[in-house]
Write a protein that holds these residues in place. Structure first.
Motif, mmCIF file in Angstrom:
data_model
loop_
_atom_site.group_PDB
_atom_site.id
_atom_site.type_symbol
_atom_site.label_atom_id
_atom_site.label_comp_id
_atom_site.label_asym_id
_atom_site.label_seq_id
_atom_site.Cartn_x
_atom_site.Cartn_y
_atom_site.Cartn_z
ATOM 1 N N ALA A 91 -67.638 31.949 16.012
ATOM 2 C CA ALA A 91 -68.986 32.514 15.982
ATOM 3 C C ALA A 91 -70.056 31.438 16.076
ATOM 4 O O ALA A 91 -71.103 31.625 16.709
ATOM 5 N N PRO A 94 -70.606 28.920 20.159
ATOM 6 C CA PRO A 94 -71.529 29.154 21.275
ATOM 7 C C PRO A 94 -72.991 29.125 20.859
ATOM 8 O O PRO A 94 -73.852 28.708 21.647
ATOM 9 N N GLY A 95 -73.300 29.553 19.618
ATOM 10 C CA GLY A 95 -74.684 29.511 19.171
ATOM 11 C C GLY A 95 -75.208 28.091 19.088
ATOM 12 O O GLY A 95 -76.318 27.780 19.551
ATOM 13 N N ASP A 160 -76.438 34.616 17.392
ATOM 14 C CA ASP A 160 -75.765 34.564 18.694
ATOM 15 C C ASP A 160 -76.423 35.517 19.687
ATOM 16 O O ASP A 160 -76.517 35.213 20.888
ATOM 17 N N VAL A 194 -78.680 29.079 13.014
ATOM 18 C CA VAL A 194 -77.281 28.644 12.921
ATOM 19 C C VAL A 194 -77.110 27.585 11.839
ATOM 20 O O VAL A 194 -76.192 27.653 11.007
ATOM 21 N N CYS A 269 -72.109 33.314 23.976
ATOM 22 C CA CYS A 269 -72.831 33.820 22.799
ATOM 23 C C CYS A 269 -72.433 35.257 22.476
ATOM 24 O O CYS A 269 -72.383 35.639 21.304
ATOM 25 N N CYS A 270 -72.149 36.048 23.496
ATOM 26 C CA CYS A 270 -71.695 37.421 23.260
ATOM 27 C C CYS A 270 -70.333 37.425 22.565
ATOM 28 O O CYS A 270 -70.096 38.221 21.650
ATOM 29 N N GLY A 272 -69.255 35.013 20.672
ATOM 30 C CA GLY A 272 -69.538 34.557 19.318
ATOM 31 C C GLY A 272 -70.096 35.663 18.443
ATOM 32 O O GLY A 272 -69.741 35.773 17.261
ATOM 33 N N ALA A 273 -70.986 36.490 19.000
ATOM 34 C CA ALA A 273 -71.549 37.605 18.238
ATOM 35 C C ALA A 273 -70.460 38.599 17.852
ATOM 36 O O ALA A 273 -70.459 39.139 16.734
#
Length: 283
Positions: A91, A94-95, A160, A194, A269-270, A272-273
């Motif tokens: 998670a 990517p953020g 994210d 983050v 990011c998707c 990670g979310a």
């Protein structure tokens, strides 16, 4: 390879150090002349008993509250085997990567859209301010949501999601300098979130007794995000399009310079979310 070896060595050192620390503490207590066995003392305090009963009742009524209070302390060697660590790792990666990729390449992003040097400097200032505001705001919101029984990990979903939104704004806006400034503000805010959430969520998930070691185990995700998105992805895409539309032949201008980078980072990011959402549901 060097970074990977350094991370592995660091993780081994953290876990080994945490394993030795309790033994040293126990040995020091046994040889302390002021150490008194618990069986030799008896304290009758009705107020303490009532408080313990209330805490026990609260823990039964709300297990999540008991866990937030630090009742569950995970040793680093155990933390490495928990799915929560790796969900959190995925998670955060990517953020943090989106933020570092934008910060490290912001001048080229604005320049590729025709922005002047003064605009590049303004973008740097803007992302720095947004980063600070993201840290401050997220800290306050994290305390509010946890008091309402919501996991702080849910805010990682939001961070994210903001990162993905910023990347899509960069991509969809083409060569717009104004949109680049707006995207920089959004990704800066998300990156600040983050860094506020890494220590707080780590404490919620793994307790506070081994907080330093467990927090250190979460940080390689930031290194991985930086290497993947900022060191490898962005320069590779930029170099692939260099000279296509630049008169000098040694630079890049236009939306294609970072287009694929923005799309792939948004996709990351998707993911990670989604990982953060699973983590929030588990906690």
């Amino acid at each position: 390879v060097i970074v990977a070896l350094a991370v592995v060595a660091g993780v081994a050192w953290v876990v080994g150090g945490a394993a030795v620390a309790p033994k040293v503490a126990i040995g020091a207590a046994e040889h302390n002349p002021l150490h008194v066995a618990a069986d030799d003392l008896h304290v009758d305090d009705d107020d303490d008993d009532d408080a313990d009963e209330q805490d026990a009742a609260a823990a039964i009524a709300s297990p999540a509250k008991a866990k937030r209070a630090g009742d569950v302390d995970s040793h680093p060697s155990k933390t490495l085997r928990t799915p929560e660590l790796w969900l959190f790792f995925l998670a955060i990666l990517p953020g943090a990567g989106a933020g570092l990729m934008t910060i490290n390449n912001l001048g080229q992003i604005v320049s590729a859209r025709g922005g002047a040097k003064a605009t590049q400097e303004a973008a740097t200032t803007l992302i720095s301010i947004a980063n600070c505001l993201g840290r401050l705001a997220c800290g306050r919101v994290a305390d509010v949501v946890v008091e309402r029984g919501v996991s702080r990990a849910s805010l990682v979903v939001a961070a994210d999601a903001c990162g993905a939104a910023a990347m899509l704004l960069f991509y969809a806006s083409g060569a717009s300098v104004g949109a680049a400034l707006a995207g920089a503000a959004v990704v800066g805010f998300a990156y600040g979130m983050v860094w506020t959430l890494i220590p707080t969520v780590a404490a919620d998930l793994f307790g506070r007794r081994y907080f330093g070691s467990n927090y250190a185990l979460c940080l390689p995700s930031v290194v991985a995000g930086s290497v993947l998105f900022s060191t490898i992805l962005a320069p590779t895409v930029y170099a692939a399009h260099s000279g296509e539309s630049d008169d000098d032949g040694d630079g890049c201008s236009g939306s294609a310079c970072f287009g694929e980078t923005f799309l792939l980072t948004a996709a990351g990011c998707c993911v990670g979310a989604l990982s953060a959402a699973v983590l929030a549901a588990r906690t």
